[in-house]
Scaffold this motif. Sequence first.
Motif: not given
Length: 184
Positions: A38-41, A113-116, A123-126
């Motif tokens: 996951g990456i932050n766009p 995308p990191l959130g996806t 694992r939301p938020g991890e």
Amino acid sequence: AQPGSPFSAAFTTPAQEIQQLVNPPKTDINNASYTAAGINPANTNQGLVTKAQLVSGTWLPADAPDDVLLNISFAHQKSYAVGSALPINGVTYTVVGLVNPTLTGAVADVYFPLGTLQTVAGRPGEVTQILVKVSSASSVNTVAAEIQSALPGATVVTTQSLADQVTGSLVDAKRLTTRIGGAL
């Protein structure tokens, strides 16, 4: 039953059971292996992959949770291109770009995308990795020690420790080839 007399018995098996054994039901389950990150766009210049490593297509839009980037080698191996649909667990993701990540970090096949990815993994938020950039090379060991102190269970890898591991691996490989008469 009398000694020496034949023994017979009748058993009843439901027709459905016989049918399942003779003609098992077909499934449409396909398994595929890939590594995901996951990456932050919004971080186009820092992260596991950067916009500078984009080979074709576009970078991940900030508001498109179903868009992904693919490692170019994975894309070629699996015949994916920009615009391809990538079905994963009942959701279809769109390949918007191909990247050629460097070998210095964790390389993945699919970049979400990191959130996806957090949602898909449950694992939301991890996060599993945090990349830290220091203002000067002389601060690396101090910052690494502070991170290790703040997060006792974390594995802290600096560019120096990574270089030492690679160098050690190369030395071990050379020793091995010397012992067995090969060349490195």
